[in-house]
Design an enzyme around this catalytic site. Structure first.
Site, PDB file in Angstrom:
ATOM      1  N   HIS A   1       0.825  -1.216   0.000  1.00 44.01           N
ATOM      2  CA  HIS A   1       0.000   0.000   0.000  1.00 44.01           C
ATOM      3  C   HIS A   1       0.856   1.263   0.000  1.00 44.01           C
ATOM      4  O   HIS A   1       0.340   2.359  -0.233  1.00 44.01           O
ATOM      5  CB  HIS A   1      -0.928   0.004   1.217  1.00 44.01           C
ATOM      6  CG  HIS A   1      -1.883  -1.147   1.230  1.00 44.01           C
ATOM      7  ND1 HIS A   1      -2.819  -1.346   0.238  1.00 44.01           N
ATOM      8  CD2 HIS A   1      -2.037  -2.187   2.086  1.00 44.01           C
ATOM      9  CE1 HIS A   1      -3.520  -2.447   0.498  1.00 44.01           C
ATOM     10  NE2 HIS A   1      -3.046  -2.981   1.611  1.00 44.01           N
TER      11      HIS A   1
ATOM     12  N   ASP B   1      -7.681  -5.746   7.199  1.00 45.45           N
ATOM     13  CA  ASP B   1      -8.307  -6.623   6.207  1.00 45.45           C
ATOM     14  C   ASP B   1      -9.104  -7.725   6.893  1.00 45.45           C
ATOM     15  O   ASP B   1     -10.180  -8.100   6.413  1.00 45.45           O
ATOM     16  CB  ASP B   1      -7.242  -7.238   5.292  1.00 45.45           C
ATOM     17  CG  ASP B   1      -6.915  -6.316   4.124  1.00 45.45           C
ATOM     18  OD1 ASP B   1      -7.846  -5.810   3.485  1.00 45.45           O
ATOM     19  OD2 ASP B   1      -5.723  -6.096   3.865  1.00 45.45           O
TER      20      ASP B   1
HETATM   21  C1  3PY Z   1      -3.987  -4.983   7.584  1.00 48.38           C
HETATM   22  O1  3PY Z   1      -4.262  -4.640   8.734  1.00 48.38           O
HETATM   23  O2  3PY Z   1      -4.797  -5.461   6.781  1.00 48.38           O
HETATM   24  C2  3PY Z   1      -2.635  -4.844   7.111  1.00 48.38           C
HETATM   25  O3  3PY Z   1      -2.310  -5.293   6.052  1.00 48.38           O
HETATM   26  C3  3PY Z   1      -1.692  -4.089   8.003  1.00 48.38           C
HETATM   27  O4  3PY Z   1      -0.501  -3.864   7.418  1.00 48.38           O
HETATM   28 MG    MG Z   2      -3.864  -5.933   4.831  1.00 45.47          MG
END
Ligand code: 3PY
Ligand code: MG
Length: 257
Positions: free
Chosen positions: A46, A176
């Site tokens: 990201h 996620d």
């Molecule tokens: C998430 O929390 O999804 C991540 O990928 C953190 O880096």
């Molecule tokens: Mg993530």
């Protein structure tokens, strides 16, 4: 300055804090590495970071005496190989959801017979002692392959992922994971469903005698994860460090007028 090997940080009983970085700034990560962070995380998924940025950032962090983890943009085997050849101490691969994903990741990060990583560790040999034969013999043990657990599917397959030869541990992405566990309703890393699944992962990791790191958006979340038994916390990001430091300064300036 010689750095504490990432493996030692992983196996220590101390809480480890890793600065999470998204900006393509070698000097920025060098500054963080010179603070008391134990290591630095370079996010090629990201973050606004391409290969040349990553290379300069790896060198800068290690030059300041800290180990460095690199996250590739999803399952990019080329980026993983180049990060390892550049001397990265560990790779954190996003979205490892199945046994097949875990096998693929282990192949990409390990030399034969464990995996199929291609030989060309041009800077890595120097990073890890400068002896080609020793690196050939021990290369797989010198770097860490951490599989990201960040979906309900990954939770279902956690035993298979943890028992994959060549995978050194997992790295939980609670943002996620919350989105997955709530069926897309919320990105909330403190969601009760996340907390419940963290307990499952913690217990599975213990059962497999493995290792788990986790990302924390805030100090409060970090402390709640430590309470649950996690010790390796990646926190930040550099974007937020910049924004919050700037906001504090601006507020103080304007308050005095
Ligand atoms: C998430 O929390 O999804 C991540 O990928 C953190 O880096
Ligand atoms: Mg993530």
């Amino acid at each position: 300055m010689p750095s504490t090997p990432l493996r030692d940080l992983i196996s220590s009983n101390e809480v480890v804090y890793c600065a999470f970085c998204l900006l393509p700034q070698p000097m920025g990560v060098e500054m963080l590495a010179r603070q008391d962070w134990d290591c630095v995380f370079i996010d090629g998924q990201h973050g606004f970071i391409d290969y040349a940025d990553m290379l300069a950032m790896v060198v800068a962090v290690q030059g300041a005496g800290k180990p460095v983890l690199v996250r590739p943009p999803l399952s990019d085997e080329g980026f993983i190989g180049k990060a390892l050849d550049a001397g990265a101490d560990g790779i954190v691969c996003p979205m490892i959801n199945t046994a097949a994903d875990a096998r693929w990741f282990a192949e990409a990060t390990n030399y034969p017979p464990t995996g199929s990583r291609s030989w060309g560790p041009l800077r890595a040999i120097d990073r890890f002692g400068g002896d080609k034969a020793a690196f050939h013999a021990n290369g797989n043990d010198l770097t860490e392959a951490l599989a990201m657990i960040e979906t309900e599917e990954a939770l279902d397959n956690i035993d298979a992922i943890l028992s994959t030869d060549g995978i050194d541990g997992v790295f939980i992405g609670p943002n996620d994971l919350s989105n997955s566990l709530t069926g897309g309703e919320a990105v909330n890393p403190g969601h009760p469903k996340v907390t419940e699944s963290l307990k499952v992962v913690r217990d599975k990791v213990e059962k497999h005698n493995s290792f788990a790191a986790i990302y924390a958006n805030t100090p409060e979340l970090a402390h709640s994860y430590i309470e649950l038994g996690f010790r390796f916390i990646a926190a930040g990001s550099d974007v937020n460090f910049l924004k919050s430091g700037s906001a504090d300064m601006l507020q103080a300036l304007k308050a005095g007028r």
